[in-house]
Write a protein that holds these residues in place. Structure first.
Motif, short mmCIF file in Angstrom:
data_model
loop_
_atom_site.label_atom_id
_atom_site.label_comp_id
_atom_site.label_asym_id
_atom_site.label_seq_id
_atom_site.Cartn_x
_atom_site.Cartn_y
_atom_site.Cartn_z
N ALA A 178 6.47 -1.03 22.32
CA ALA A 178 5.16 -1.29 22.34
C ALA A 178 4.67 -0.59 23.21
O ALA A 178 3.30 0.04 23.19
CB ALA A 178 4.96 -2.77 22.23
N LYS A 179 4.95 -0.33 24.53
CA LYS A 179 4.37 0.35 25.49
C LYS A 179 4.25 1.94 25.26
O LYS A 179 3.27 2.52 25.47
CB LYS A 179 5.39 0.11 26.74
N ASP A 180 5.44 2.34 24.68
CA ASP A 180 5.11 3.93 24.16
C ASP A 180 4.20 4.00 23.10
O ASP A 180 3.23 5.05 23.13
CB ASP A 180 6.84 4.46 23.73
N ALA A 181 4.08 2.91 22.18
CA ALA A 181 3.16 3.03 21.18
C ALA A 181 1.76 3.24 21.81
O ALA A 181 0.84 3.73 21.30
CB ALA A 181 3.22 1.82 19.99
N ALA A 182 1.65 1.95 22.83
CA ALA A 182 0.23 1.87 23.13
C ALA A 182 -0.47 3.40 23.88
O ALA A 182 -1.41 3.95 24.17
CB ALA A 182 0.33 0.95 24.19
N ARG A 183 0.85 4.12 24.80
CA ARG A 183 0.33 5.27 25.18
C ARG A 183 0.08 6.23 24.38
O ARG A 183 -0.69 7.54 24.45
CB ARG A 183 1.80 5.54 26.27
N LEU A 184 0.83 6.35 23.14
CA LEU A 184 0.40 7.24 22.15
C LEU A 184 -0.73 7.16 21.44
O LEU A 184 -1.33 8.02 21.00
CB LEU A 184 1.51 7.43 21.17
N GLN A 185 -1.27 5.94 21.26
CA GLN A 185 -2.40 5.60 20.46
C GLN A 185 -3.60 6.25 21.05
O GLN A 185 -4.01 6.02 22.14
CB GLN A 185 -2.63 4.10 20.54
N GLY A 186 -4.11 6.99 20.46
CA GLY A 186 -5.61 7.69 20.69
C GLY A 186 -5.29 9.02 21.56
O GLY A 186 -6.29 9.35 22.11
N TRP A 187 -4.02 9.40 21.84
CA TRP A 187 -3.81 10.35 22.74
C TRP A 187 -4.07 11.86 22.18
O TRP A 187 -4.87 12.53 22.67
CB TRP A 187 -2.34 10.55 22.94
N SER A 188 -4.29 11.78 20.76
CA SER A 188 -4.49 12.98 20.15
C SER A 188 -4.44 12.66 18.61
O SER A 188 -3.69 11.73 18.33
CB SER A 188 -3.48 14.30 20.27
N PRO A 189 -5.24 13.45 17.67
CA PRO A 189 -4.98 13.25 16.29
C PRO A 189 -3.49 13.33 15.87
O PRO A 189 -3.19 12.51 15.10
CB PRO A 189 -5.98 14.34 15.80
N ALA A 190 -2.90 14.40 16.48
CA ALA A 190 -1.42 14.40 16.00
C ALA A 190 -0.73 13.11 16.51
O ALA A 190 0.16 12.92 15.60
CB ALA A 190 -0.95 15.65 16.78
N ALA A 191 -0.88 12.62 17.56
CA ALA A 191 -0.04 11.60 17.88
C ALA A 191 -0.59 10.21 17.11
O ALA A 191 0.30 9.48 16.71
CB ALA A 191 -0.62 11.05 19.48
N ASN A 192 -1.91 10.21 16.62
CA ASN A 192 -2.19 9.02 15.71
C ASN A 192 -1.37 9.35 14.48
O ASN A 192 -0.82 8.27 13.85
CB ASN A 192 -3.77 9.12 15.49
N ARG A 193 -1.27 10.50 14.05
CA ARG A 193 -0.70 10.75 12.63
C ARG A 193 0.96 10.41 12.89
O ARG A 193 1.50 9.90 11.99
CB ARG A 193 -0.71 12.25 12.27
N PHE A 194 1.23 10.94 13.88
CA PHE A 194 2.80 10.46 14.28
C PHE A 194 3.08 9.07 14.32
O PHE A 194 4.14 8.62 13.80
CB PHE A 194 3.15 11.14 15.67
N LEU A 195 2.28 8.36 14.87
CA LEU A 195 2.64 6.73 15.15
C LEU A 195 2.79 5.97 13.69
O LEU A 195 3.32 5.08 13.50
CB LEU A 195 1.57 6.06 15.87
#
Length: 343
Positions: free
Chosen positions: A289-306
């Motif tokens: 959950a901590k990694d997911a929180a870090r990725l959320q909103g990081w970039s459009p690519a990160a959001n798609r990745f999640l």
């Protein structure tokens, strides 16, 4: 952090630890002096500190969340103080789950803010004032035990039962943030997290010093089912191996693992590589959950990745169901005593 730390920190002390002993002794002396002489400014609310003896992940964040829920169940409005690793605000900031992202406030505060208001600030006194102004009547410090910037009414230090305090040496020869005995002087209780015997030395010393000892486990948040599913697990937390073991314990089949440093800022090429590797292994990606929180909103690519990643969420379960209430009672009693003394 543990994932960035030398592996010998978590092994029996060898020539490297002993070779660094003079530097460790100096670091420990300075850290101990800071703890003894810190001003420890008193604030107008009871303060519970969730800390640890070492650098690296021991599971403090889920414990802080559990204690925030316990305070709320008692009718309090708790607030959480966090330094916010990697955050960009220069003054105290209340975390906004709808607008803030990890690069602004850090990853752990985003998780904590789902349980209670969170003030991110390197100045814990200013952060405490901000929370009190917002109506919080009980404060939980996520870390900050060694810095001792504000008065702590109850200090609960978490120790990982499987890793303990590593080789027992102070930074840079080991993972201890200060000498163990020095830290125990300011500790009110120790929480043994998980199963294992590596933390027993700390438990014995704490018991001999008359400190309370609690035990707890990390368990899956209800509603998750990973049994029989194939995963490529990746993480950038303080103890990645613990997360991988949790996936296995939850019934997941690990086709592969990828470890990154704690608080790692994922690059788009790393995310693409993870996707390719998972496809090659015929597996789903899974992370914390901590990694997911870090990725959320990081970039459009990160959001798609999640969107293609499973997130394993955990919570703290105390072995004794009355433990949280005992901790709260002790915190409130200490607060009332200091208020009575100060008049």
């Amino acid at each position: 952090m543990a994932s960035e730390a030398p592996p010998f920190w978590w092994e029996q002390p060898d020539w490297r630890a002993w070779g660094l002993w003079p530097a460790s002794a100096l670091y420990g002396a300075v850290a101990g002096r800071q703890m003894r002489r810190a001003a420890r400014v008193k604030v107008a609310a009871p303060v519970l500190c969730i800390g640890n003896f070492t650098v690296g992940g021991t599971g403090k964040t889920p414990v802080a969340i559990a204690m925030a829920k316990a305070f709320r169940a008692r009718g309090f409005t708790p607030g959480i103080l966090s330094r916010g690793h990697g955050g960009s605000f220069g003054k105290p900031h209340l975390v906004d789950l709808h607008h803030d992202i990890a690069r602004h406030v850090g990853d752990e505060p985003l998780l904590l803010a789902a349980a209670a208001p969170v003030a991110v600030s390197a100045d814990r006194q200013a952060g405490a004032r901000l929370l009190i102004e917002q109506g919080c009547d009980a404060l939980i410090m996520d870390d900050g035990f060694q810095s001792a910037r504000i008065h702590i009414d109850f200090a609960l230090l978490v120790v990982d039962a499987a890793r303990g305090i590593g080789n027992g040496h102070v930074i840079p020869g080991g993972p201890l943030r200060a000498g163990l005995v020095e830290q125990l002087r300011f500790t009110d209780a120790v929480l043994k997290m998980g199963r294992g015997t590596a933390g027993d030395l700390v438990i014995r010393k704490a018991a001999r010093a008359g400190r309370a000892v609690f035990e707890a486990q990390t368990r899956l948040v209800p509603g998750q089912d990973f049994v029989g599913r194939r995963f490529l697990a990746f993480a950038g937390i303080g103890n990645n191996a613990k997360f991988f073991d949790t996936v296995r314990d939850a019934g997941g089949e690990l086709r592969g693992t990828r470890s990154f440093p704690d608080h790692h800022a994922y690059a788009e090429d790393e995310l693409a590589d993870l996707e390719r590797s998972a496809a090659d292994l015929d597996a789903r990606l899974i992370t914390t959950a901590k990694d997911a929180a870090r990725l959320q909103g990081w970039s459009p690519a990160a959001n798609r990745f999640l969107e293609g990643v499973d997130v394993l969420e955990v919570e703290t379960a105390f072995d004794n169901p009355t433990a949280t209430q005992r901790i709260i009672d002790a915190t409130l009693a200490a607060y009332k005593q200091r208020r009575a003394v100060s008049g």
